[in-house]
Design an enzyme around this catalytic site. Structure first.
Site, PDB file in Angstrom:
ATOM      1  N   LYS A  79      18.331  34.049 -24.299  1.00  0.00           N
ATOM      2  CA  LYS A  79      17.458  33.813 -23.146  1.00  0.00           C
ATOM      3  C   LYS A  79      16.428  32.735 -23.461  1.00  0.00           C
ATOM      4  CE  LYS A  79      14.516  35.939 -19.694  1.00  0.00           C
ATOM      5  NZ  LYS A  79      13.816  37.133 -19.204  1.00  0.00           N
TER       6      LYS A  79
ATOM      7  N   GLU B  22       3.021  30.380 -20.367  1.00  0.00           N
ATOM      8  CA  GLU B  22       3.544  30.978 -21.602  1.00  0.00           C
ATOM      9  C   GLU B  22       4.035  29.893 -22.575  1.00  0.00           C
ATOM     10  OE1 GLU B  22       5.431  35.248 -20.860  1.00  0.00           O
ATOM     11  OE2 GLU B  22       6.367  33.750 -19.582  1.00  0.00           O
TER      12      GLU B  22
ATOM     13  N   ALA C 205       5.926  42.641 -10.808  1.00  0.00           N
ATOM     14  CA  ALA C 205       7.271  42.555 -10.230  1.00  0.00           C
ATOM     15  C   ALA C 205       8.315  43.276 -11.083  1.00  0.00           C
ATOM     16  CB  ALA C 205       7.638  41.091 -10.039  1.00  0.00           C
TER      17      ALA C 205
ATOM     18  N   ASN D 242      14.867  28.829 -21.900  1.00  0.00           N
ATOM     19  CA  ASN D 242      13.462  28.818 -21.496  1.00  0.00           C
ATOM     20  C   ASN D 242      12.617  27.838 -22.299  1.00  0.00           C
ATOM     21  OD1 ASN D 242      13.805  30.741 -19.517  1.00  0.00           O
ATOM     22  ND2 ASN D 242      13.082  32.461 -20.754  1.00  0.00           N
TER      23      ASN D 242
END
Length: 327
Positions: free
Chosen positions: A204, A285, A10, A208
């Protein structure tokens, strides 16, 4: 300029199409039905109400791609060790490796003005193999902000965002990073060069490292995580632990914790990437987003009880679902 997109899903597909539109010599490395569709029909990008099709070179292996000026890697973090040898085959002595990967990168301590300079982050680079196979002197950091999805083989739907923040690990403004930034800007993307790329990485990562594992444990979307008082408090506690670790490593945050949580809330009824991976039975992850952060806490000798507890729980959740094979 020869540019390879390794992991042309993507985000890689979106980026590759934009670069191909302005004349870069782009090669997509992909596999399976996605590769077959791109080879047969080109790469279709739907973005902002427009649909474009480009026909870059699309191959099934790095060996077919050959040596590149830039190799842009947009894999999930846990996919990098297994792909390292293939990526290295495209890297000449002057090639640049652009790591558009979430979490703490394997090169994190390279060139860092710190007592921990050139330390290997074992959570993302066990035994330092990535450091050896993909020399960090060739790496350029990249923080990815757009969201996109492969809706069917060969078709990419871009939903929001156009910023890819770039930075050399040592903070230098080199000819190679300036050339890459100019190319990306020419393609209509935002590609600022930052002298402190780790500060950008942490902003970021800050959300997360909390939102993703909590979503995997609760199956809650971002609006519920940030709206529920207890879950919001857990996020905030984890983020404050991580902030202390990052600041001990020299990072400075441009926003406060509540503003970062509010940014997550604005996304609304959204499933995090970790929750999506869990639901689809794909590897999560975990270590790049949280395991490495806990490891950095140990490096600077700061306790992280909330982060460590959530890490243990989400690893076990992943093992039970067959979505985690780490320590």
């Amino acid at each position: 300029m020869k540019v390879a997109i390794f992991g042309a899903g993507a985000i890689g597909g979106f980026l590759g199409v934009k670069l191909a539109q302005v004349g870069a010599d782009v090669t997509f490395i992909a596999r399976g039905p996605h590769l077959a569709a791109m080879q047969a029909n080109g790469v279709v990008l739907r973005s902002g109400g427009d649909t474009v099709t480009v026909r870059p070179r699309c191959v099934g292996s790095a060996a077919e791609a050959g040596v590149q000026d830039y190799v842009l890697v947009t894999l999930k973090a846990h996919g990098l060790p297994g792909a390292a040898d293939q990526i290295a085959s495209m890297m000449g002595p002057d090639s640049a490796l652009v790591t558009g990967i979430n979490g703490i990168p394997y090169w994190y301590f390279y060139g860092l003005d710190s007592p921990y300079r050139d330390r290997v982050v074992q959570s993302v680079d066990p035994g330092g193999r990535l450091w050896q196979v993909l020399p960090p002197r060739q790496a350029i950091g990249c923080v990815v902000y757009p969201a996109a999805e492969v809706t069917e083989p060969g078709v990419i739907e871009h939903t929001y965002g156009d910023r890819f923040t770039l930075g050399e690990p040592d903070g230098a403004r080199t000819p190679r990073i300036e050339a890459l930034s100019k190319l990306m800007i020419a393609s209509g993307l935002k590609a600022p060069i930052r002298p402190k790329i780790r500060d950008e990485l942490w902003v970021k990562l800050w959300g997360n490292l909390a939102f993703n594992p909590i979503s995997a444990l609760t199956c809650a979307t971002l609006d519920r995580i940030t709206g529920d008082a207890e879950l919001r408090a857990l996020c905030r506690g984890m983020m404050l632990e991580a902030k202390a670790v990052a600041e001990a490593l020299g990072v400075r945050f441009a926003i406060d914790v509540d503003k970062r949580i509010a940014g997550g809330a604005e996304v609304g009824e959204h499933k995090t990437s970790m929750l999506q991976d869990l639901e689809r039975g794909r590897p999560m992850e975990i270590d790049a987003l949280l395991g490495a952060v806990v490891e950095l806490g140990q490096v600077v000798s700061l306790p992280m009880p909330l982060c460590a507890a959530v890490l243990g729980l989400v690893r076990e959740r992943g093992r039970q679902a067959g979505c985690y094979a780490g320590p």
